[in-house]
Design a protein around this motif. Sequence first.
Motif, short mmCIF file in Angstrom:
data_model
loop_
_atom_site.label_atom_id
_atom_site.label_comp_id
_atom_site.label_asym_id
_atom_site.label_seq_id
_atom_site.Cartn_x
_atom_site.Cartn_y
_atom_site.Cartn_z
N TYR A 5 0.59 -0.95 0.25
CA TYR A 5 0.07 -0.05 -0.18
C TYR A 5 0.82 1.24 -0.04
N THR B 230 -7.57 -0.58 4.49
CA THR B 230 -6.15 -0.31 4.32
C THR B 230 -5.24 -0.03 5.77
N THR C 240 -13.32 -7.90 -8.38
CA THR C 240 -13.63 -8.24 -6.80
C THR C 240 -12.91 -9.36 -6.38
N HIS D 173 -9.94 -8.11 1.96
CA HIS D 173 -8.86 -7.29 1.58
C HIS D 173 -7.71 -7.79 1.19
N ILE E 243 -6.17 -7.12 -2.47
CA ILE E 243 -6.32 -5.89 -3.18
C ILE E 243 -5.13 -5.23 -3.30
N ARG F 6 -4.24 -4.30 -7.24
CA ARG F 6 -4.36 -2.78 -7.59
C ARG F 6 -3.05 -2.44 -8.27
N ALA G 162 -8.96 2.58 -5.98
CA ALA G 162 -9.54 1.91 -4.96
C ALA G 162 -10.87 1.49 -5.53
N VAL H 207 -11.04 -2.10 -7.76
CA VAL H 207 -10.71 -3.58 -7.05
C VAL H 207 -11.28 -3.59 -5.60
N ARG H 208 -12.42 -4.36 -5.77
CA ARG H 208 -13.17 -4.17 -4.36
C ARG H 208 -13.22 -5.63 -3.68
N ALA H 209 -13.53 -5.47 -2.42
CA ALA H 209 -13.45 -6.59 -1.63
C ALA H 209 -15.18 -6.92 -1.66
#
Length: 513
Positions: free
Chosen positions: A50, A71, A426, A430, A433, A437, A444, A447-449
């Motif tokens: 991240y 995050t 998806t 987390h 991700i 990404r 953000a 790309v989703r959870a």
Amino acid sequence: MESATLTSPSARLRALPERAWARAGFALLCLGALIGYLVYPTYPNYDSAYSLIWGRELVDGTLPSFDAYRTPTEHPLAVAVGAVLSLLGDTVGPRTWLLLTVAAFCLLVAGVYRLGRAAFGPWVGLVAALLVLSRLDYAFLAARGYIDVPYLALVAWAAAFETARPRRGGVVWVLLVLAGLLRPEAWLLGGAYWLWCGWPAESPPRGLGSAASVRPEGETRDWRRLLRTAGYAALAPVLWALTDLLVTGDALFSLRHTSSLANDLQRTKPASEAPSFAVHSLNATLKWPVLIGAVLGVALALVYARRRATVPLALAASGLLTFGVIAAAGLSVIDRYLAVSALALIVFAAFAIAGFTVLAPGHPARRPWIVAACVVALGGAAFTASHLHPGYIDRELTTRRELRQELARVVKTNAFKTANRCGPVTVPNHKLIPDARWILHADADEVRARSDLPDFGQDAKGVQVFVTGPTMLTNSTYGPFVPGSRDDARIQIPGPGLRLIDRSPHFLVYASC
């Protein structure tokens, strides 16, 4: 007397072999670390990934997505480094990050050696360095790119410089400020150091004449020094708060976000459980022979080298105090938060083994101490050898590399790109991700959870990535089912209307348009 002895020509001549030997050992350590870096081409861990993403967002002219789903806590210095490394490209940037953490590990070992040497002599420093090397947790953290390793290196060197020359200031403040931009635990160290070197070491002389002339001028200088060093101590937390304010509009965002994430991931501990968890955590890092040796070393240092033990004792106490504050504040409580205390205790464990060297040759306690130290050292070496599992580290690092490369292949296929036009990517929760990404250069919201979506993504359009295989379900890096997690099992169940478009040994890819 002690200072004159250390700076005499004969002492300098005797120190030459030791210095050459220390430099040769450091060079050998760096060579071994470089070989390990090349043999295991791994990728940065979740938090560090991240930092690279946020750095790339800065370079792209957008605000970092600090407030995205689950995050980690942002670390300003890590984000700044991530911004620079993101310019090197998708592959070289992450690999350079890992090279920096591996180099920081070498500096950490050297810093612990210098701390032990400055406090108790070269033999204690050597044993302390060897103990750090034998605690594979530190090397394992470096191989996965954790910022904890450069943070600990900065603290170790700050402590070493301060021990060598008390109230040194200067470079110690620089190191503590940099450490405070990596981890907020260093703020407590900065505050303690301000109290230590900001106030005058000696009271102004008493008397009628001094009260009329010397004292006012001395008090003015003292207040100036207090204000100046208070600015140094406040620099890291102020810069951290300003970063949060500029990016999120909330100067206390990191504190609030960390507390919320700790509750979500079930990482909090009641303050009443903090002492027992602290002992458990220290034992997990140090292992019980070293922990027992550290307790014995503290007792011996208080008897035979109390003045020299000041800085290592302060480090151990600050780590434990910080750990208690974190637990009381309801933040994440994990083993790594006691890493500074563990380093200080390693120095005391080394003193328990080699501290007899601070005694005069004819001291009555010297011979029994040597005998006991040999027994302890042999017992500790036998324990370490019997409990060492290098195969686990080899397996973990290899698995991390293979899974990351496998994920990169999956998301770059034509079928994946075509399905991605119908909606976002998806993933179960987390865990996947940041890697997804980074590979996809995605924002953000791209790309989703599924753990964050209505009905856990059962009706989501686009591409849905699932993990597969019994070893993946509880994998610490990519697995969706982590003990204590509140995530629903439906994050791993394909919804109606999904069609399988790709599979790999550890991932399944479905699409819905």
